[in-house]
Scaffold this motif. Structure first.
Motif, PDB file in Angstrom:
ATOM      1  N   ASP A  27       2.653   1.477  11.853  1.00 38.19           N
ATOM      2  CA  ASP A  27       2.528   2.931  12.117  1.00 38.19           C
ATOM      3  C   ASP A  27       1.105   3.001  12.795  1.00 38.19           C
ATOM      4  OD1 ASP A  27       3.235   5.433  12.542  1.00 38.19           O
ATOM      5  OD2 ASP A  27       3.002   5.813  10.577  1.00 38.19           O
ATOM      6  N   ALA A  76       8.308   4.752   5.605  1.00 39.31           N
ATOM      7  CA  ALA A  76       7.366   4.165   5.661  1.00 39.31           C
ATOM      8  C   ALA A  76       6.141   4.437   6.751  1.00 39.31           C
ATOM      9  CB  ALA A  76       7.433   2.673   5.153  1.00 39.31           C
ATOM     10  N   THR A  77       6.828   4.946   7.644  1.00 36.44           N
ATOM     11  CA  THR A  77       6.182   5.536   8.864  1.00 36.44           C
ATOM     12  C   THR A  77       5.919   6.939   9.052  1.00 36.44           C
ATOM     13  OG1 THR A  77       7.897   5.367  10.332  1.00 36.44           O
ATOM     14  CG2 THR A  77       7.009   3.286  10.039  1.00 36.44           C
ATOM     15  N   ASN A  78       5.146   7.143  10.182  1.00 39.93           N
ATOM     16  CA  ASN A  78       5.174   8.841  10.311  1.00 39.93           C
ATOM     17  C   ASN A  78       5.881   8.940  11.680  1.00 39.93           C
ATOM     18  OD1 ASN A  78       3.416   9.916   8.354  1.00 39.93           O
ATOM     19  ND2 ASN A  78       1.739   8.630   9.104  1.00 39.93           N
ATOM     20  N   ASN A  91       4.244   0.234   7.417  1.00 36.66           N
ATOM     21  CA  ASN A  91       3.166   1.116   7.218  1.00 36.66           C
ATOM     22  C   ASN A  91       1.902   0.815   7.985  1.00 36.66           C
ATOM     23  OD1 ASN A  91       0.671   2.250   5.301  1.00 36.66           O
ATOM     24  ND2 ASN A  91       2.507   3.463   4.960  1.00 36.66           N
ATOM     25  N   GLU A 148      14.770   3.656   4.562  1.00 36.91           N
ATOM     26  CA  GLU A 148      13.562   3.315   3.702  1.00 36.91           C
ATOM     27  C   GLU A 148      12.246   2.924   4.686  1.00 36.91           C
ATOM     28  OE1 GLU A 148      14.966   1.604  -0.028  1.00 36.91           O
ATOM     29  OE2 GLU A 148      12.635   1.210  -0.716  1.00 36.91           O
ATOM     30  N   ILE A 149      12.798   1.807   5.200  1.00 30.40           N
ATOM     31  CA  ILE A 149      11.619   0.995   5.904  1.00 30.40           C
ATOM     32  C   ILE A 149      10.948   2.263   7.076  1.00 30.40           C
ATOM     33  CG2 ILE A 149      11.316  -0.659   7.831  1.00 30.40           C
ATOM     34  CD1 ILE A 149      13.436  -2.432   6.377  1.00 30.40           C
ATOM     35  N   THR A 187       9.547  -4.202  -0.224  1.00 30.18           N
ATOM     36  CA  THR A 187       8.308  -3.855  -0.530  1.00 30.18           C
ATOM     37  C   THR A 187       7.396  -4.552   0.762  1.00 30.18           C
ATOM     38  OG1 THR A 187       8.710  -3.906  -2.862  1.00 30.18           O
ATOM     39  CG2 THR A 187       6.569  -3.835  -2.117  1.00 30.18           C
ATOM     40  N   LYS A 232       8.455  -5.174   3.364  1.00 26.24           N
ATOM     41  CA  LYS A 232       9.005  -4.723   5.020  1.00 26.24           C
ATOM     42  C   LYS A 232       8.166  -3.255   5.174  1.00 26.24           C
ATOM     43  CE  LYS A 232      12.774  -7.556   5.899  1.00 26.24           C
ATOM     44  NZ  LYS A 232      13.063  -8.262   7.100  1.00 26.24           N
ATOM     45  N   THR A 233       8.202  -2.495   4.086  1.00 27.63           N
ATOM     46  CA  THR A 233       7.581  -1.039   4.076  1.00 27.63           C
ATOM     47  C   THR A 233       6.265  -1.177   4.269  1.00 27.63           C
ATOM     48  OG1 THR A 233       7.879  -1.121   1.695  1.00 27.63           O
ATOM     49  CG2 THR A 233       9.643   0.442   2.843  1.00 27.63           C
ATOM     50  N   MET A 234       5.495  -2.306   3.408  1.00 28.45           N
ATOM     51  CA  MET A 234       3.973  -2.508   3.794  1.00 28.45           C
ATOM     52  C   MET A 234       3.680  -2.389   5.070  1.00 28.45           C
ATOM     53  SD  MET A 234       2.986  -4.270   0.154  1.00 28.45           S
ATOM     54  CE  MET A 234       1.273  -4.581   0.937  1.00 28.45           C
TER      55      MET A 234
END
Ligand code: CAA
Length: 687
Positions: A386, A410-412, A383, A406-407, A376, A378-380
């Motif tokens: 990005d 979290a970005t475009n 984000n 998954e990581i 969580t 790391k994905t935040m």
């Protein structure tokens, strides 16, 4: 006059001086082709009545990397290197070696057989054969001591270290240093040899005095420092034979050399040499790399500090100073170990910037996230990255287990996201697993490879799975060790057996170093996914729960005083015994061979599954991971090399016999059965 023999040696004459230029790319390796060409060129010039002195030299990157390592273990083809060097030494005309760049192994042996050696100021020479499980077998162990004396030759040959030009001059290996172009320097030395300004010497005619003190001290030192290795002790025996008449010494040296050539130590070390250089064969090899000028590291913990050299971002302002001090200490260590020059050290300190302002990453071409292992968090962070990072920046995660897909999601810009898994201590360990996610762009992979190579580290391509290559194998190795512990072996016995096999530290000592709390957090994360029929050892959890986190806490499996291991921890031993009683297990004894066989087989089985699942590209990549990230003994070559030595039939038999006790853990990988049926080796899959 110029003449080319097989285009790999060029003959030229300059008045009374004959020149032989070695020209076999990439490294002038002295395989049969170059040996033959040098031999023929020498004979041509030697028989030419107009020639009075002969110069051997090269104008490429360096003189020569020595014997062709690809030939090791194959039948010798004449002219052998000793035969060629004998003719050079017996030459009636002075033969001069003009050296620049490097002259290693057989190349230095060739120079030692000449009558004079001149070297460029930046030259490095050495007899690194022990690093390949060998000893100098073309007269090097006889001729070097004839120039330097026995004690120095023992040091140089038994360590295999590089000798810089200045030291080579001071110790008698070189007769002169030069700054001029190498060809000119060779000609000038040849002229001086003819006029008597330099005195040519036949090395074989020199004598060496005995030095029992030096030999004894070296033997004790080698036995203490490298007990698992044979080559350094055999090399010592060869050097000590230099006190015999030359022909006897040469014969003794060659016999010892042939003995080592046939051994597993040589095969393992040569495999490791090529493994280090083989991992670059990736599908993205031809993609264009992006330019990386500024690298930002996020996270000021042990990992971040180890990786960081430029911009370090730590979210907690209070930890910035500690993080900075950590990087400064690492740079200081590199300076004192001679890995960084004074200028390099000053420049690195000048570049270093530590801050808690995340927006600073906007300047970076590469951002390496090294925060704690939580999906969580790391994905935040990704984000946010990005939004803040510039277009084209590479966003890397240093995760050791988590899902890079998954990581990236979290970005475009998932094409810019990659895993860069460094190993602790990151400023020392050479391995970096490059984890390619589903959408990672080829240029991103190519850039990561180029950068890691530039750092002097070994990049290995992996794809996403829990633990990638190394930690996936480590988990199974650890499980095998934990089961041995439950079933009756002590952790000291298990550590001792694996250390005797060649690991610098056994698995329980490694746990203490890495921290039992860190490993427990990983196990806790995986609890829900653990198969219900998996045998689970509680021992590590219980020891951790008792506050024994390992070396940093002064107690783990062992007790520590000021960071030094002093004894097994009786508290940990009691926990093991209590757990065995609770499970109703009657302890059995395991000898060292069985301990090693079980741990190694578990490791090999998982390594085969890693290959079978396509997580690694080649078996040799898996070996590189183990050698450069996990302390697998270099002379054992790695688990896949060991698998080839043991053979699939024996491995399958072993796994099936262990499976009678625990069929969930001990399963034969399908690829291993395929190898057995097809009669193939894992080395075949490297091509
Ligand atoms: N034989 C065969 N191939 C060799 C080689 C050798 N002695 N030395 C290097 N190579 C190959 C490498 O495998 C590599 O091949 P790929 O490009 O296919 O991967 C290529 O040459 C370039 O090598 P590096 O990538 O290592 O290049 P570098 O510029 O970074 O380093 C070097 C050059 C310093 C010479 C380094 O390669 C080196 O140290 N080589 C080994 C030297 C050595 O150990 N020599 C002793 C051999 S034993 C001996 O000579 C005694 C005897 O009689 C048995």
């Amino acid at each position: 006059m110029k003449d080319k023999i097989e285009a790999i040696v060029e003959i030229e004459t300059e008045g009374e001086i004959g020149l032989i230029r070695l020209a076999k790319p990439p490294v002038n390796a002295l395989g049969v082709a170059l040996r033959t060409a040098v031999y023929e060129a020498y004979n041509t010039l030697s028989n030419d009545p107009g020639i009075r002195a002969i110069v051997l030299y090269d104008e490429g990157r360096f003189f020569s990397a020595g014997a062709d390592i690809n030939d090791f273990g194959k039948a010798d083809i004449e002219p052998t290197l000793p035969q060629v060097l004998k003719s050079l030494n017996n030459s009636k005309k002075p033969v001069i070696a003009a050296l620049h760049g490097v002259a290693f192994g057989g190349a230095l042996e060739m120079a030692l057989a000449c009558h004079l050696r001149v070297g460029a100021t930046g030259l490095r020479v050495g007899l690194p054969e022990v690093k390949l499980g060998l000893l100098p077998g073309a007269g090097g162990a006889q001729r070097l001591p004839r120039l330097t004396g026995l004690a120095r030759a023992i040091d140089i040959i038994c360590s295999g270290r590089d000798v810089p030009a200045k030291e080579a001059l001071a110790t008698g290996i070189l007769d002169r240093l030069f700054d001029a172009p190498v060809r000119d320097a060779g000609i000038s030395a040849a002229r001086d040899a003819l006029t008597g300004t330099l005195e040519p010497k036949r090395t074989d005619a020199l004598v060496v005095s005995e030095d029992p003190g030096a030999a004894k001290a070296a033997r004790i030192g080698l036995q203490a420092k490298r007990p698992a290795l044979r080559a350094p002790l055999k090399a010592l025996e060869a050097v000590c034979s230099a006190t015999l008449p030359i022909e006897q010494g040469l014969a003794k040296e060659r016999a010892l050399f042939m003995e080592l050539m046939a051994g597993e130590e040589r095969a393992g070390l040569v495999h490791a040499f090529f493994a280090e250089r083989a991992t670059g064969r990736i599908p993205e090899r031809d993609a264009e790399s992006r330019t990386i000028k500024k690298v930002a590291v996020i996270g000021g913990g042990t990992m971040g500090v180890g990786i960081a050299t430029t911009l370090l971002i730590e979210a907690q302002a209070a930890r910035i100073e500690t993080a900075r001090n950590g990087v400064v200490a690492n740079l200081g260590g590199a300076l004192s170990r001679g890995k960084l020059s004074d200028e390099g050290h000053a420049a690195a300190l000048g570049r270093l910037e530590c801050t808690d302002v995340l927006e600073k990453v906007a300047e970076a071409d590469l951002v390496i996230e090294a925060i704690f292992e939580d999906i969580t968090a790391k994905t935040m962070l990704f984000n946010k990255l990005d939004v803040v990072c510039k277009s084209g920046a590479i966003l890397a995660t240093n995760t050791s287990y988590l899902d890079v897909n998954e990581i990236a999601a979290a970005t475009n810009r998932p094409e810019d996201v990659i895993g860069l898994h460094f190993f602790s201590p990151a400023h020392v360990m050479r391995l970096v697993e490059i984890v390619v996610a589903k959408k990672t762009a080829p240029e991103c992979v190519a850039t990561a490879f180029a950068l890691v190579c530039k750092l002097g580290k070994v990049p290995v391509r992996a794809v996403v799975c829990d633990g990638f290559i190394g930690n996936r194998i480590l988990t199974q190795y650890r499980r095998a060790a934990d089961y041995l512990l439950l079933d009756g072996a002590s952790f000291t016995e298990i550590d001792a057996a694996l250390e005797e096999f060649g690991f610098a530290m056994g698995p329980f000592s490694v746990s203490d170093l890495a921290g039992l709390d860190i490993a427990k957090a990983t196990r806790d994360r995986k609890t829900a996914a653990r198969p219900s029929d998996e045998r689970y050892s509680n021992v590590a959890d219980l020891i951790c729960d008792a506050g024994c986190f390992g070396r940093k806490a002064g107690q783990g499996y062992y007790l520590y005083e000021t960071g030094k291991k002093v004894a097994p921890n009786p508290g940990a031993e009691r926990i093991v015994e209590a757990e065995r009683r609770k499970l109703g297990l009657t302890p059995r004894t395991f000898d060292r061979d069985e301990i090693v066989a079980r741990c190694l087989t578990a490791m090999i089985a998982e390594a085969v599954r890693v290959q079978q699942d396509g997580i690694a590209l080649h078996p040799v990549d898996i070996d590189a991971v183990e050698l450069f990230g996990y302390g697998f003994p270099r002379h054992r070559g790695g688990p896949m090399h060991q698998a080839d030595l043991i053979g699939p039939t024996k491995l399958i038999r072993q796994i099936e016999s262990y499976a009678t006790e625990d069929p969930q853990f001990w399963q034969v990988p399908a690829l291993l059965r395929d190898m057995q049926c097809e009669g193939r080796s894992f080395a075949d899959l490297n091509d």
